[in-house]
Design a protein around this motif. Structure first.
Motif, PDB file in Angstrom:
ATOM      1  N   ARG A  83       4.812  -0.007   3.643  1.00 53.69           N
ATOM      2  CA  ARG A  83       3.714   0.676   4.647  1.00 53.69           C
ATOM      3  C   ARG A  83       3.267  -0.564   5.670  1.00 53.69           C
ATOM      4  O   ARG A  83       3.093   0.243   6.920  1.00 53.69           O
ATOM      5  N   TYR A  84       2.835  -1.578   5.151  1.00 52.94           N
ATOM      6  CA  TYR A  84       2.219  -2.450   6.128  1.00 52.94           C
ATOM      7  C   TYR A  84       2.617  -3.680   6.601  1.00 52.94           C
ATOM      8  O   TYR A  84       2.131  -4.415   7.278  1.00 52.94           O
ATOM      9  N   GLY A  85       3.808  -3.995   5.952  1.00 58.86           N
ATOM     10  CA  GLY A  85       4.401  -5.345   6.229  1.00 58.86           C
ATOM     11  C   GLY A  85       3.817  -6.368   5.415  1.00 58.86           C
ATOM     12  O   GLY A  85       2.983  -6.322   4.529  1.00 58.86           O
ATOM     13  N   GLY A  86       3.850  -7.508   6.197  1.00 59.53           N
ATOM     14  CA  GLY A  86       3.236  -8.982   5.384  1.00 59.53           C
ATOM     15  C   GLY A  86       1.671  -8.858   5.793  1.00 59.53           C
ATOM     16  O   GLY A  86       1.158  -8.631   6.828  1.00 59.53           O
ATOM     17  N   GLY A  87       0.921  -9.668   4.980  1.00 60.51           N
ATOM     18  CA  GLY A  87      -0.259 -10.148   5.216  1.00 60.51           C
ATOM     19  C   GLY A  87      -1.062 -10.307   3.923  1.00 60.51           C
ATOM     20  O   GLY A  87      -0.433 -10.450   2.673  1.00 60.51           O
ATOM     21  N   LYS A  88      -2.352 -10.627   4.068  1.00 58.62           N
ATOM     22  CA  LYS A  88      -2.990 -10.942   3.042  1.00 58.62           C
ATOM     23  C   LYS A  88      -4.071  -9.812   2.771  1.00 58.62           C
ATOM     24  O   LYS A  88      -4.817  -9.439   3.537  1.00 58.62           O
ATOM     25  N   PHE A  89      -3.949  -9.312   1.498  1.00 56.23           N
ATOM     26  CA  PHE A  89      -4.709  -7.665   1.484  1.00 56.23           C
ATOM     27  C   PHE A  89      -5.739  -7.746   0.522  1.00 56.23           C
ATOM     28  O   PHE A  89      -5.450  -8.505  -0.533  1.00 56.23           O
ATOM     29  N   GLY A 109       6.745 -10.871   4.960  1.00 58.41           N
ATOM     30  CA  GLY A 109       7.450  -9.912   6.011  1.00 58.41           C
ATOM     31  C   GLY A 109       6.559  -9.962   7.252  1.00 58.41           C
ATOM     32  O   GLY A 109       5.661 -10.315   7.484  1.00 58.41           O
ATOM     33  N   GLU A 110       7.043  -9.384   8.254  1.00 53.37           N
ATOM     34  CA  GLU A 110       6.567  -9.039   9.571  1.00 53.37           C
ATOM     35  C   GLU A 110       5.145  -8.005   9.416  1.00 53.37           C
ATOM     36  O   GLU A 110       5.396  -6.966   8.845  1.00 53.37           O
ATOM     37  N   PRO A 111       4.100  -8.430   9.783  1.00 56.57           N
ATOM     38  CA  PRO A 111       2.956  -7.710   9.810  1.00 56.57           C
ATOM     39  C   PRO A 111       3.177  -6.191  10.624  1.00 56.57           C
ATOM     40  O   PRO A 111       3.599  -6.449  11.701  1.00 56.57           O
ATOM     41  N   ARG A 112       2.921  -5.190   9.830  1.00 57.55           N
ATOM     42  CA  ARG A 112       2.933  -3.796  10.919  1.00 57.55           C
ATOM     43  C   ARG A 112       1.725  -3.223  10.674  1.00 57.55           C
ATOM     44  O   ARG A 112       1.436  -1.976  11.111  1.00 57.55           O
ATOM     45  N   TRP A 113       0.703  -3.794  10.094  1.00 56.00           N
ATOM     46  CA  TRP A 113      -0.708  -3.012  10.076  1.00 56.00           C
ATOM     47  C   TRP A 113      -1.420  -2.891  11.138  1.00 56.00           C
ATOM     48  O   TRP A 113      -2.447  -2.322  11.391  1.00 56.00           O
ATOM     49  N   GLY A 114      -1.058  -3.867  12.282  1.00 61.79           N
ATOM     50  CA  GLY A 114      -1.825  -3.933  13.539  1.00 61.79           C
ATOM     51  C   GLY A 114      -1.761  -2.872  14.161  1.00 61.79           C
ATOM     52  O   GLY A 114      -3.025  -2.343  14.761  1.00 61.79           O
ATOM     53  N   GLU A 115      -0.932  -1.885  14.062  1.00 60.26           N
ATOM     54  CA  GLU A 115      -0.894  -0.652  14.922  1.00 60.26           C
ATOM     55  C   GLU A 115      -1.429   0.661  13.966  1.00 60.26           C
ATOM     56  O   GLU A 115      -1.733   1.651  14.429  1.00 60.26           O
TER      57      GLU A 115
END
Length: 123
Positions: A83-89, A109-115
């Motif tokens: 749902r959101y790609g890569g990052g620290k959650f 992975g590529e972060p997709r949460w920015g949008e």
């Protein structure tokens, strides 16, 4: 059935609830009964660590009621990445207004949460 990793986050809260109600040494059965009582009111709120003004803050993405958590509980990293790609959650568990526990996840992975629009926690 609940994922072991999530049970490990909930069990101390359940035992504390019982102790606060005068149950000195809760049995396994009592803890399971307490779980059945509180689980319908548990929510899981997921946020992502994002840079902000030279530091970090959490952008809250989604709040799941317990009835909607099964796919997440089964594979949290996969669910987050899809749902959101890569990052620290960060996952925060609450029972009503009571904080229960927290757990961090890191996905690649590529972060997709920015949008994704931030969750309005006051709504």
């Amino acid at each position: 059935m609940i994922a072991t990793w999530c049970w490990d986050l909930l069990e101390p809260y359940l035992r504390r609830n019982l102790t606060n109600r005068g149950v000195e040494r809760p049995t396994r059965k009592q803890v399971l009964e307490e779980f059945a009582r509180v689980w319908p009111d548990v929510t899981a709120t997921l946020g992502v660590q994002e840079p902000y003004a030279g530091t970090i803050r959490f952008k809250w993405l989604v709040r799941l009621p317990s009835v909607d958590t099964e796919p997440f509980l089964d594979d949290p990293e996969g669910w987050i990445a899809a749902r959101y790609g890569g990052g620290k959650f960060k996952l925060n568990l609450h029972h009503g207004m009571h904080f229960v526990n927290t757990k961090n996840f890191k996905t690649s992975g590529e972060p997709r949460w920015g949008e994704v629009p931030a969750l309005d926690l006051d709504a």
